[in-house]
Design a protein around this motif. Structure first.
Motif, PDB file in Angstrom:
ATOM      1  N   ALA A 166       0.841  -1.203   0.000  1.00 61.14           N
ATOM      2  CA  ALA A 166       0.000   0.000   0.000  1.00 61.14           C
ATOM      3  C   ALA A 166       0.878   1.256   0.000  1.00 61.14           C
ATOM      4  CB  ALA A 166      -0.913  -0.014   1.226  1.00 61.14           C
ATOM      5  N   THR A 167       1.953   1.230   0.763  1.00 58.27           N
ATOM      6  CA  THR A 167       2.854   2.388   0.808  1.00 58.27           C
ATOM      7  C   THR A 167       3.468   2.635  -0.568  1.00 58.27           C
ATOM      8  OG1 THR A 167       3.329   2.076   3.143  1.00 58.27           O
ATOM      9  CG2 THR A 167       4.989   3.269   1.876  1.00 58.27           C
ATOM     10  N   ARG A 168       3.902   1.560  -1.212  1.00 60.67           N
ATOM     11  CA  ARG A 168       4.507   1.735  -2.546  1.00 60.67           C
ATOM     12  C   ARG A 168       3.466   2.222  -3.562  1.00 60.67           C
ATOM     13  NH1 ARG A 168       7.792  -2.871  -4.791  1.00 60.67           N
ATOM     14  NH2 ARG A 168       8.719  -1.205  -6.024  1.00 60.67           N
ATOM     15  N   PHE A 169       2.237   1.699  -3.465  1.00 62.83           N
ATOM     16  CA  PHE A 169       1.173   2.181  -4.364  1.00 62.83           C
ATOM     17  C   PHE A 169       0.948   3.684  -4.166  1.00 62.83           C
ATOM     18  CE2 PHE A 169      -1.431  -2.014  -5.082  1.00 62.83           C
ATOM     19  CZ  PHE A 169      -0.578  -2.366  -6.113  1.00 62.83           C
ATOM     20  N   GLY A 170       0.948   4.123  -2.911  1.00 64.12           N
ATOM     21  CA  GLY A 170       0.736   5.558  -2.633  1.00 64.12           C
ATOM     22  C   GLY A 170       1.841   6.405  -3.232  1.00 64.12           C
ATOM     23  N   LEU A 171       3.088   5.949  -3.061  1.00 66.28           N
ATOM     24  CA  LEU A 171       4.231   6.707  -3.595  1.00 66.28           C
ATOM     25  C   LEU A 171       4.159   6.803  -5.122  1.00 66.28           C
ATOM     26  CD1 LEU A 171       7.148   5.127  -1.459  1.00 66.28           C
ATOM     27  CD2 LEU A 171       6.033   7.352  -1.118  1.00 66.28           C
ATOM     28  N   HIS A 172       3.812   5.677  -5.759  1.00 65.35           N
ATOM     29  CA  HIS A 172       3.779   5.659  -7.231  1.00 65.35           C
ATOM     30  C   HIS A 172       2.554   6.386  -7.787  1.00 65.35           C
ATOM     31  CE1 HIS A 172       7.291   3.112  -8.312  1.00 65.35           C
ATOM     32  NE2 HIS A 172       7.200   2.837  -7.015  1.00 65.35           N
ATOM     33  N   ALA A 173       1.457   6.384  -7.044  1.00 64.95           N
ATOM     34  CA  ALA A 173       0.256   7.097  -7.525  1.00 64.95           C
ATOM     35  C   ALA A 173       0.525   8.598  -7.577  1.00 64.95           C
ATOM     36  CB  ALA A 173      -0.930   6.799  -6.607  1.00 64.95           C
ATOM     37  N   ILE A 174       1.178   9.125  -6.534  1.00 69.92           N
ATOM     38  CA  ILE A 174       1.415  10.577  -6.529  1.00 69.92           C
ATOM     39  C   ILE A 174       2.504  10.932  -7.552  1.00 69.92           C
ATOM     40  CG2 ILE A 174       3.092  10.718  -4.610  1.00 69.92           C
ATOM     41  CD1 ILE A 174       0.176  13.126  -5.281  1.00 69.92           C
ATOM     42  N   ALA A 175       3.393   9.985  -7.822  1.00 70.00           N
ATOM     43  CA  ALA A 175       4.389  10.234  -8.883  1.00 70.00           C
ATOM     44  C   ALA A 175       3.694  10.294 -10.248  1.00 70.00           C
ATOM     45  CB  ALA A 175       5.458   9.136  -8.865  1.00 70.00           C
ATOM     46  N   ALA A 176       2.665   9.463 -10.450  1.00 69.52           N
ATOM     47  CA  ALA A 176       1.917   9.496 -11.719  1.00 69.52           C
ATOM     48  C   ALA A 176       1.199  10.840 -11.865  1.00 69.52           C
ATOM     49  CB  ALA A 176       0.915   8.344 -11.773  1.00 69.52           C
ATOM     50  N   VAL A 177       0.643  11.343 -10.764  1.00 73.88           N
ATOM     51  CA  VAL A 177      -0.024  12.655 -10.793  1.00 73.88           C
ATOM     52  C   VAL A 177       1.001  13.724 -11.165  1.00 73.88           C
ATOM     53  CG1 VAL A 177      -1.087  14.433  -9.325  1.00 73.88           C
ATOM     54  CG2 VAL A 177      -1.849  12.048  -9.134  1.00 73.88           C
ATOM     55  N   ARG A 178       2.155  13.679 -10.509  1.00 81.32           N
ATOM     56  CA  ARG A 178       3.208  14.681 -10.791  1.00 81.32           C
ATOM     57  C   ARG A 178       3.615  14.658 -12.278  1.00 81.32           C
ATOM     58  NH1 ARG A 178       8.879  14.046  -9.824  1.00 81.32           N
ATOM     59  NH2 ARG A 178       8.377  12.124 -10.936  1.00 81.32           N
ATOM     60  N   ASP A 179       3.663  13.415 -12.852  1.00 81.99           N
ATOM     61  CA  ASP A 179       4.049  13.276 -14.262  1.00 81.99           C
ATOM     62  C   ASP A 179       2.919  13.634 -15.222  1.00 81.99           C
ATOM     63  OD1 ASP A 179       6.417  12.373 -13.257  1.00 81.99           O
ATOM     64  OD2 ASP A 179       6.032  10.231 -13.684  1.00 81.99           O
ATOM     65  N   GLY A 180       1.731  13.890 -14.698  1.00 84.73           N
ATOM     66  CA  GLY A 180       0.581  14.170 -15.573  1.00 84.73           C
ATOM     67  C   GLY A 180       0.121  12.922 -16.310  1.00 84.73           C
ATOM     68  N   ASP A 181       0.380  11.745 -15.721  1.00 90.17           N
ATOM     69  CA  ASP A 181       0.055  10.483 -16.383  1.00 90.17           C
ATOM     70  C   ASP A 181      -1.328  10.008 -15.890  1.00 90.17           C
ATOM     71  OD1 ASP A 181       0.431   8.340 -17.960  1.00 90.17           O
ATOM     72  OD2 ASP A 181       1.997   7.369 -16.760  1.00 90.17           O
ATOM     73  N   PHE A 182      -2.386  10.632 -16.445  1.00 93.93           N
ATOM     74  CA  PHE A 182      -3.729  10.367 -15.923  1.00 93.93           C
ATOM     75  C   PHE A 182      -4.417   9.241 -16.694  1.00 93.93           C
ATOM     76  CE2 PHE A 182      -2.819  14.846 -14.875  1.00 93.93           C
ATOM     77  CZ  PHE A 182      -2.788  14.672 -13.497  1.00 93.93           C
ATOM     78  N   GLY A 183      -5.521   8.752 -16.117  1.00 91.43           N
ATOM     79  CA  GLY A 183      -6.222   7.616 -16.736  1.00 91.43           C
ATOM     80  C   GLY A 183      -5.454   6.328 -16.512  1.00 91.43           C
ATOM     81  N   ARG A 184      -4.628   6.309 -15.504  1.00 87.62           N
ATOM     82  CA  ARG A 184      -3.776   5.147 -15.228  1.00 87.62           C
ATOM     83  C   ARG A 184      -4.022   4.625 -13.826  1.00 87.62           C
ATOM     84  NH1 ARG A 184      -0.589   3.641 -19.533  1.00 87.62           N
ATOM     85  NH2 ARG A 184       1.488   4.081 -18.744  1.00 87.62           N
ATOM     86  N   MET A 185      -3.639   3.352 -13.629  1.00 92.30           N
ATOM     87  CA  MET A 185      -3.698   2.754 -12.299  1.00 92.30           C
ATOM     88  C   MET A 185      -2.326   2.192 -11.988  1.00 92.30           C
ATOM     89  SD  MET A 185      -5.876  -0.579 -11.069  1.00 92.30           S
ATOM     90  CE  MET A 185      -4.605  -1.798 -11.472  1.00 92.30           C
ATOM     91  N   VAL A 186      -1.901   2.284 -10.733  1.00 92.91           N
ATOM     92  CA  VAL A 186      -0.634   1.646 -10.360  1.00 92.91           C
ATOM     93  C   VAL A 186      -0.923   0.163 -10.103  1.00 92.91           C
ATOM     94  CG1 VAL A 186       0.467   3.721  -9.438  1.00 92.91           C
ATOM     95  CG2 VAL A 186      -0.951   2.338  -7.928  1.00 92.91           C
TER      96      VAL A 186
END
Ligand code: F6P
Length: 343
Positions: free
Chosen positions: A288-308
C-alpha cells in the motif's frame, strides 16, 4: 497542484497506508496540497471534504479501515452526479484525483477520465484480490492471515468434538481467499466460485476424513455454488448501487446438507467482516505504501487515466480501463493443486 483523494467500495486494511504515503511524498517532494473526499464518490458528489495534510496522516500507517470513510456510491446512477462532481472539483480547486478502490470505484474513475476529462489516477484495493491488472491487491494478505489463523484454531475444536466445521470466507466472484487460507490452514475441502461443487463429492471427502479419525474443515467462499441449481441465499434481496448481490449464506446451507447426508454434526463459522478489519499485515503495508508513492508520482508526471499495479516486485502503470476490464479468477490448474489435500 491540489490533489483530491477518496476511498470507495468495501474497506480493507492498507487504505490508510496509501493515503499517508501519497500525502507524505506529495507534500515533501512535490509541494502538492491535498483534500480528502468523505465516503468515496458520495463525498465528491455532495461536496463533503476532510482536510488532508501531513499532520492528518501521522500515525495512520498501521490503522485498519480508512480515515476518509467509504461507501458503494455510484455517481453515474444519479442524473446530476457527474455535474456535481465537476462543480465540486472546481470549487475545491482540485487539479487531479487519486481514487483508491476496487473494480467499481476504478470503473467510475475510468469513465470520469475518458468521458469527462477528469484527471484521475487509480490505486487498486480489495481483499478479494480479483483485479486482473495487478499481481496482488493490498488487503488480501491480511485477510488470508486472519482466515488462516481462524482455520488453525478451528482444527482443535473440531477434533475435540469430531464434528464438521464449515468456514465461510469472503470472495464474491473469486476464490483467492478460500484457496490461500484453505491451503495454508490445511482444510480438507476448499470450495470456490469459479468451480461449481458436487455435494456428493464434498460429502465423500467429509466421510473419508472421519474414517482417518480426523474432523474435516470445509472452507467455502461466499460466492461458491453447488452443481445443481443456484442457491437461494439469505441476503440475495439486497443489492448495492453497482448491482452486486449481498452474499452470505452458502456456509449455513452447506453445513445442513452435509449433516443430513453424512449423519455427522456440522457447524458453520462465517468470518465475514473480521477479514477486513484491524491492522494490515507487513506485506499489505509495504504494498500500500509503494502504491501511494507511485500514484502521486503518476499525478506529478501528468500520467492520468492510469492505475498503479504490482508486477513481480515492480510497480507499473496500466490504463485504468484495462484494470477493470477483466476479473482475475482462480485458474483451474491452481485449484487442481489444492485437490491433493481434499478428503
Ligand atoms: O469486495 C470485497 C468484499 O469484501 C467481498 O468479498 C464481499 O462480498 C463484499 O465486499 C461485502 O461487502 P459489504 O461489506 O460492503 O457488504
Amino acid at each position: 497542484m491540489r490533489v483530491g483523494m477518496l476511498t470507495g467500495g468495501g474497506d480493507c486494511p492498507g487504505l490508510n497506508a496509501v493515503i499517508r504515503a501519497a500525502v507524505r511524498k506529495g507534500v515533501q517532494d512535490y509541494g502538492h496540497e491535498f483534500i480528502g473526499y468523505r465516503d468515496g464518490w458520495r463525498g465528491l458528489v455532495q461536496g463533503s471534504t476532510v482536510p488532508l495534510g501531513i499532520p492528518a496522516v501521522r500515525g495512520i500507517l498501521p490503522r485498519g479501515g480508512t480515515v476518509l470513510g467509504s461507501s458503494r456510491t455510484n455517481p453515474f446512477k444519479d442524473p446530476d452526479g457527474v455535474h456535481r462532481i465537476r462543480e465540486n472539483l472546481a470549487k475545491d480547486d482540485v487539479d487531479a484525483l487519486i481514487a483508491i478502490g476496487g473494480e467499481d470505484t476504478l470503473g467510475v474513475a475510468a469513465r470520469l477520465h475518458e468521458e469527462h476529462g477528469i484527471r484521475c489516477v487509480g490505486v487498486p484495493k480489495t481483499i478479494d484480490n480479483d483485479l486482473s491488472a495487478t499481481d496482488y491487491t493490498f488487503g488480501f494478505d491480511t485477510a488470508v492471515n486472519i482466515a488462516t489463523e481462524a482455520i488453525d484454531r478451528l482444527h482443535t475444536t473440531a477434533e475435540s468434538h469430531m464434528r464438521v466445521l464449515v468456514v465461510e470466507v469472503m470472495g464474491r466472484h473469486a476464490g483467492w481467499i478460500a484457496l490461500h487460507s484453505g491451503l495454508a490452514g490445511g482444510a480438507n475441502v476448499i470450495l470456490i466460485p469459479e468451480q461449481r461443487f458436487d455435494l456428493d463429492e464434498v460429502c465423500g471427502w467429509v466421510t473419508s476424513r472421519f474414517r482417518a479419525s480426523y474432523a474435516p474443515i470445509v472452507v467455502v467462499a461466499e460466492g461458491a455454488m453447488p452443481q445443481d441449481g443456484d442457491l437461494v441465499l439469505k441476503g440475495a434481496a439486497a443489492h448495492d448501487s453497482f448491482g452486486h448481490v449481498r452474499l452470505s449464506g452458502v456456509g449455513e446451507w452447506l453445513a445442513k446438507e452435509i449433516e443430513q447426508r453424512t449423519g455427522k454434526e456440522a457447524r458453520t463459522i462465517v468470518l465475514g467482516h473480521v477479514q477486513r478489519g484491524g491492522t494490515p499485515s507487513a506485506f499489505d503495508r509495504w504494498l500500500a505504501t509503494r502504491f501511494g508513492l507511485h500514484a502521486i508520482a503518476a499525478v506529478r508526471d501528468g500520467d492520468f487515466g492510469r492505475m498503479v499495479a504490482l508486477r513481480g516486485t515492480d510497480i507499473v502503470r496500466v490504463p485504468l480501463r484495462d484494470a477493470t476490464a477483466r476479473l482475475k479468477t482462480v485458474p483451474p490448474g491452481l485449484y487442481e493443486e489444492a485437490r491433493t489435500f481434499f478428503g
